[in-house]
Motif scaffolding. Sequence first.
Motif, mmCIF file in Angstrom:
data_model
loop_
_atom_site.group_PDB
_atom_site.id
_atom_site.type_symbol
_atom_site.label_atom_id
_atom_site.label_comp_id
_atom_site.label_asym_id
_atom_site.label_seq_id
_atom_site.Cartn_x
_atom_site.Cartn_y
_atom_site.Cartn_z
ATOM 1 N N LEU A 90 0.773 -1.182 0.159
ATOM 2 C CA LEU A 90 -0.169 -0.058 -0.143
ATOM 3 C C LEU A 90 0.722 1.201 0.086
ATOM 4 O O LEU A 90 0.339 2.261 -0.754
ATOM 5 C CB LEU A 90 -0.910 -0.070 1.178
ATOM 6 C CG LEU A 90 -2.089 -0.968 1.080
ATOM 7 C CD1 LEU A 90 -2.782 -0.892 2.211
ATOM 8 C CD2 LEU A 90 -2.932 -0.535 -0.012
ATOM 9 N N LEU A 91 1.981 1.243 0.707
ATOM 10 C CA LEU A 91 3.016 2.317 0.697
ATOM 11 C C LEU A 91 3.555 2.513 -0.853
ATOM 12 O O LEU A 91 3.495 3.916 -1.300
ATOM 13 C CB LEU A 91 4.064 2.146 1.733
ATOM 14 C CG LEU A 91 4.754 3.133 1.986
ATOM 15 C CD1 LEU A 91 4.175 4.419 2.800
ATOM 16 C CD2 LEU A 91 6.199 2.706 2.700
ATOM 17 N N PHE A 92 3.908 1.562 -1.382
ATOM 18 C CA PHE A 92 4.448 1.646 -2.818
ATOM 19 C C PHE A 92 3.275 2.146 -3.673
ATOM 20 O O PHE A 92 3.424 3.177 -4.408
ATOM 21 C CB PHE A 92 5.033 0.266 -3.203
ATOM 22 C CG PHE A 92 5.484 0.343 -4.673
ATOM 23 C CD1 PHE A 92 6.570 0.916 -4.963
ATOM 24 C CD2 PHE A 92 4.585 -0.330 -5.518
ATOM 25 C CE1 PHE A 92 7.026 0.894 -6.303
ATOM 26 C CE2 PHE A 92 5.123 -0.336 -6.934
ATOM 27 C CZ PHE A 92 6.129 0.421 -7.438
ATOM 28 N N VAL A 111 2.535 5.873 -3.063
ATOM 29 C CA VAL A 111 3.531 6.653 -3.739
ATOM 30 C C VAL A 111 3.473 6.798 -5.280
ATOM 31 O O VAL A 111 3.490 8.055 -5.773
ATOM 32 C CB VAL A 111 4.783 6.167 -3.390
ATOM 33 C CG1 VAL A 111 6.034 6.806 -4.220
ATOM 34 C CG2 VAL A 111 5.354 6.364 -1.786
ATOM 35 N N VAL A 112 3.071 5.662 -5.894
ATOM 36 C CA VAL A 112 3.024 5.620 -7.270
ATOM 37 C C VAL A 112 1.796 6.426 -7.760
ATOM 38 O O VAL A 112 2.120 7.383 -8.760
ATOM 39 C CB VAL A 112 3.072 4.230 -7.852
ATOM 40 C CG1 VAL A 112 2.524 4.218 -9.445
ATOM 41 C CG2 VAL A 112 4.388 3.531 -7.780
ATOM 42 N N PHE A 113 0.872 6.375 -7.262
ATOM 43 C CA PHE A 113 -0.574 7.000 -7.476
ATOM 44 C C PHE A 113 -0.541 8.277 -7.189
ATOM 45 O O PHE A 113 -1.157 9.222 -7.956
ATOM 46 C CB PHE A 113 -1.934 6.309 -7.173
ATOM 47 C CG PHE A 113 -1.941 5.218 -7.945
ATOM 48 C CD1 PHE A 113 -2.971 5.360 -9.229
ATOM 49 C CD2 PHE A 113 -1.663 3.782 -7.854
ATOM 50 C CE1 PHE A 113 -3.144 4.194 -10.380
ATOM 51 C CE2 PHE A 113 -2.018 2.706 -8.923
ATOM 52 C CZ PHE A 113 -2.804 3.026 -9.799
ATOM 53 N N TYR A 114 0.168 8.676 -6.169
ATOM 54 C CA TYR A 114 0.421 10.053 -5.683
ATOM 55 C C TYR A 114 1.359 10.844 -6.739
ATOM 56 O O TYR A 114 0.910 12.090 -7.206
ATOM 57 C CB TYR A 114 1.135 10.129 -4.216
ATOM 58 C CG TYR A 114 1.154 11.495 -3.821
ATOM 59 C CD1 TYR A 114 -0.007 12.539 -3.233
ATOM 60 C CD2 TYR A 114 2.195 12.403 -3.793
ATOM 61 C CE1 TYR A 114 0.149 13.724 -2.937
ATOM 62 C CE2 TYR A 114 2.419 13.609 -3.433
ATOM 63 C CZ TYR A 114 1.224 14.222 -2.976
ATOM 64 O OH TYR A 114 1.589 15.679 -2.536
ATOM 65 N N ASN A 115 2.258 10.287 -7.064
ATOM 66 C CA ASN A 115 3.025 10.831 -8.132
ATOM 67 C C ASN A 115 2.449 10.841 -9.558
ATOM 68 O O ASN A 115 2.791 12.010 -10.537
ATOM 69 C CB ASN A 115 4.335 10.084 -8.296
ATOM 70 C CG ASN A 115 5.419 10.503 -7.052
ATOM 71 O OD1 ASN A 115 5.343 11.396 -6.521
ATOM 72 N ND2 ASN A 115 6.111 9.301 -6.721
ATOM 73 N N MET A 116 1.437 10.124 -9.807
ATOM 74 C CA MET A 116 0.711 10.315 -11.035
ATOM 75 C C MET A 116 -0.460 11.330 -10.982
ATOM 76 O O MET A 116 -1.113 11.249 -12.126
ATOM 77 C CB MET A 116 0.177 8.883 -11.391
ATOM 78 C CG MET A 116 1.472 7.811 -11.693
ATOM 79 S SD MET A 116 0.820 6.117 -12.154
ATOM 80 C CE MET A 116 0.187 6.458 -13.811
#
Length: 111
Positions: free
Chosen positions: A28-30, A33-38
């Motif tokens: 969930l952390l990964f 981070v991925v969807f926050y950056n997208m």
Amino acid sequence: MEEHIVTNELKAEPKVAGKVFISTFYFLLFYGVVFYNMRIFVHGSLMVPYAIFTVVTGIFLTTPSLFNRKRKMYQSIFLLLKRSKVVYRPVPNISADRKREILLERYKGEQ
């Protein structure tokens, strides 16, 4: 003479908090981070639906798999995509399905 049950291996995955396993927490952390950056690729008016979709998808991916109870959904999807296409897959037993249909017809006829 007394009989004792001996456990060969006790396998317990560490938990972060409550029922959240550490592997789920890291996923969930990964994922976050991925969807926050997208989010920079999402229009401002679609940010709320994007956030809702991201949360719902994250919850779905971390639920236990329907087909393999020992794995999470994201692990099952990964294994499905990674599997070999050359491996033998058994053909369903059609005669067993036909027997089931006959039994259902007989059961409906008795009522």
